[in-house]
Design a protein around this motif. Sequence first.
Motif, PDB file in Angstrom:
ATOM      1  N   ALA A  30      -8.675  10.876   6.772  1.00 39.43           N
ATOM      2  CA  ALA A  30      -7.434  11.033   6.456  1.00 39.43           C
ATOM      3  C   ALA A  30      -7.258  12.526   7.023  1.00 39.43           C
ATOM      4  N   TYR A  31      -6.212  12.829   7.619  1.00 39.00           N
ATOM      5  CA  TYR A  31      -5.782  14.325   8.223  1.00 39.00           C
ATOM      6  C   TYR A  31      -4.736  14.757   7.471  1.00 39.00           C
ATOM      7  N   SER A  32      -3.986  14.058   6.418  1.00 36.82           N
ATOM      8  CA  SER A  32      -2.851  14.544   5.751  1.00 36.82           C
ATOM      9  C   SER A  32      -2.488  13.565   4.472  1.00 36.82           C
ATOM     10  N   VAL A  33      -1.734  14.213   3.744  1.00 36.78           N
ATOM     11  CA  VAL A  33      -1.327  13.445   2.599  1.00 36.78           C
ATOM     12  C   VAL A  33      -0.798  11.840   3.293  1.00 36.78           C
ATOM     13  N   LEU A  34       0.002  11.787   3.973  1.00 40.00           N
ATOM     14  CA  LEU A  34       0.777  10.863   4.764  1.00 40.00           C
ATOM     15  C   LEU A  34      -0.477   9.740   4.936  1.00 40.00           C
ATOM     16  N   ASP A  35      -1.590  10.092   5.709  1.00 40.53           N
ATOM     17  CA  ASP A  35      -2.531   9.247   6.077  1.00 40.53           C
ATOM     18  C   ASP A  35      -3.281   8.562   4.594  1.00 40.53           C
ATOM     19  N   VAL A  36      -3.364   9.441   3.606  1.00 39.33           N
ATOM     20  CA  VAL A  36      -3.966   9.128   2.324  1.00 39.33           C
ATOM     21  C   VAL A  36      -3.060   7.937   1.800  1.00 39.33           C
ATOM     22  N   ALA A  37      -1.604   7.998   2.106  1.00 40.93           N
ATOM     23  CA  ALA A  37      -0.751   7.007   1.198  1.00 40.93           C
ATOM     24  C   ALA A  37      -0.908   5.939   2.195  1.00 40.93           C
ATOM     25  N   ARG A  38      -1.075   5.783   3.595  1.00 46.34           N
ATOM     26  CA  ARG A  38      -1.248   5.016   4.285  1.00 46.34           C
ATOM     27  C   ARG A  38      -2.452   3.810   3.933  1.00 46.34           C
ATOM     28  N   PHE A  39      -3.560   4.646   3.603  1.00 47.44           N
ATOM     29  CA  PHE A  39      -4.772   4.027   3.108  1.00 47.44           C
ATOM     30  C   PHE A  39      -4.446   3.336   1.976  1.00 47.44           C
ATOM     31  N   MET A  40      -3.916   4.044   1.174  1.00 48.83           N
ATOM     32  CA  MET A  40      -3.270   3.345  -0.275  1.00 48.83           C
ATOM     33  C   MET A  40      -2.408   2.044  -0.219  1.00 48.83           C
ATOM     34  N   GLN A  41      -1.501   2.062   1.006  1.00 48.99           N
ATOM     35  CA  GLN A  41      -0.551   0.860   1.359  1.00 48.99           C
ATOM     36  C   GLN A  41      -1.615  -0.227   1.814  1.00 48.99           C
ATOM     37  N   GLU A  42      -2.373   0.189   2.418  1.00 48.25           N
ATOM     38  CA  GLU A  42      -3.555  -0.981   3.183  1.00 48.25           C
ATOM     39  C   GLU A  42      -4.394  -1.566   1.820  1.00 48.25           C
ATOM     40  N   ALA A  43      -4.713  -0.721   1.044  1.00 52.01           N
ATOM     41  CA  ALA A  43      -5.592  -1.226  -0.158  1.00 52.01           C
ATOM     42  C   ALA A  43      -4.591  -1.887  -1.164  1.00 52.01           C
ATOM     43  N   GLY A  44      -3.332  -2.047  -0.982  1.00 57.24           N
ATOM     44  CA  GLY A  44      -2.515  -3.175  -1.968  1.00 57.24           C
ATOM     45  C   GLY A  44      -1.411  -2.301  -2.509  1.00 57.24           C
ATOM     46  N   LEU A  45      -1.195  -0.949  -2.395  1.00 58.34           N
ATOM     47  CA  LEU A  45      -0.173  -0.438  -3.152  1.00 58.34           C
ATOM     48  C   LEU A  45       0.754  -0.032  -1.977  1.00 58.34           C
ATOM     49  N   GLN A  46       1.653  -1.181  -1.234  1.00 57.55           N
ATOM     50  CA  GLN A  46       2.593  -1.035  -0.409  1.00 57.55           C
ATOM     51  C   GLN A  46       3.622   0.075  -0.549  1.00 57.55           C
ATOM     52  N   ASP A  47       4.121   0.111  -1.637  1.00 60.44           N
ATOM     53  CA  ASP A  47       5.183   1.262  -1.926  1.00 60.44           C
ATOM     54  C   ASP A  47       4.770   2.363  -2.174  1.00 60.44           C
ATOM     55  N   TRP A  48       3.568   2.824  -2.212  1.00 57.15           N
ATOM     56  CA  TRP A  48       3.203   4.255  -2.247  1.00 57.15           C
ATOM     57  C   TRP A  48       3.931   5.085  -1.031  1.00 57.15           C
ATOM     58  N   ASP A  49       3.993   6.234  -1.436  1.00 54.54           N
ATOM     59  CA  ASP A  49       4.373   7.396  -0.527  1.00 54.54           C
ATOM     60  C   ASP A  49       3.479   8.566  -0.727  1.00 54.54           C
ATOM     61  N   GLU A  50       3.886   9.697  -0.111  1.00 50.06           N
ATOM     62  CA  GLU A  50       3.160  10.930  -0.227  1.00 50.06           C
ATOM     63  C   GLU A  50       3.223  11.842  -1.586  1.00 50.06           C
ATOM     64  N   MET A  51       4.569  11.229  -2.246  1.00 39.68           N
ATOM     65  CA  MET A  51       4.319  11.760  -3.669  1.00 39.68           C
ATOM     66  C   MET A  51       3.463  11.047  -4.698  1.00 39.68           C
ATOM     67  N   ASP A  52       3.401  10.041  -4.361  1.00 40.62           N
ATOM     68  CA  ASP A  52       2.712   9.069  -5.316  1.00 40.62           C
ATOM     69  C   ASP A  52       1.105   9.538  -5.138  1.00 40.62           C
ATOM     70  N   VAL A  53       0.619   9.878  -3.774  1.00 42.72           N
ATOM     71  CA  VAL A  53      -0.488  10.376  -3.734  1.00 42.72           C
ATOM     72  C   VAL A  53      -0.546  11.814  -4.345  1.00 42.72           C
ATOM     73  N   VAL A  54       0.105  12.671  -4.201  1.00 44.80           N
ATOM     74  CA  VAL A  54       0.057  13.903  -4.843  1.00 44.80           C
ATOM     75  C   VAL A  54       0.117  13.725  -6.372  1.00 44.80           C
ATOM     76  N   ARG A  55       0.809  13.136  -7.016  1.00 44.50           N
ATOM     77  CA  ARG A  55       0.999  12.874  -8.487  1.00 44.50           C
ATOM     78  C   ARG A  55      -0.162  12.054  -9.028  1.00 44.50           C
ATOM     79  N   SER A  56      -0.956  11.309  -8.206  1.00 45.33           N
ATOM     80  CA  SER A  56      -1.624  10.100  -9.118  1.00 45.33           C
ATOM     81  C   SER A  56      -2.666  10.525  -9.760  1.00 45.33           C
ATOM     82  N   GLY A  57      -3.025  10.189 -10.902  1.00 44.91           N
ATOM     83  CA  GLY A  57      -4.358  10.381 -11.652  1.00 44.91           C
ATOM     84  C   GLY A  57      -5.281   9.289 -11.190  1.00 44.91           C
TER      85      GLY A  57
END
Length: 71
Positions: A30-57
């Motif tokens: 990943a090169y940004s938080v948006l890239d991490v969000a896209r990986f999370m979406q591909e892993a099955g968390l389709q509704d995740w965005d950048e704020m979910d990535v930043v806040r997630s435990g």
Amino acid sequence: MASTVPVVIYPPDGDGGRRVRVDGTILGRAYSVLDVARFMQEAGLQDWDEMDVVRSGMIEWRGGGPDAWTM
């Protein structure tokens, strides 16, 4: 010691990329938080965005948090 969280973001490399591991599998870089969000979406968390990535435990940030993209 292995991580107890399912997602690990590794420290930035020389190109500003960070490896992303989900459930023990490296998904890519990943090169940004948006890239991490896209990986999370591909892993099955389709509704995740950048704020979910930043806040997630469920994400372990190594070598800096979500704002660290350079060495």
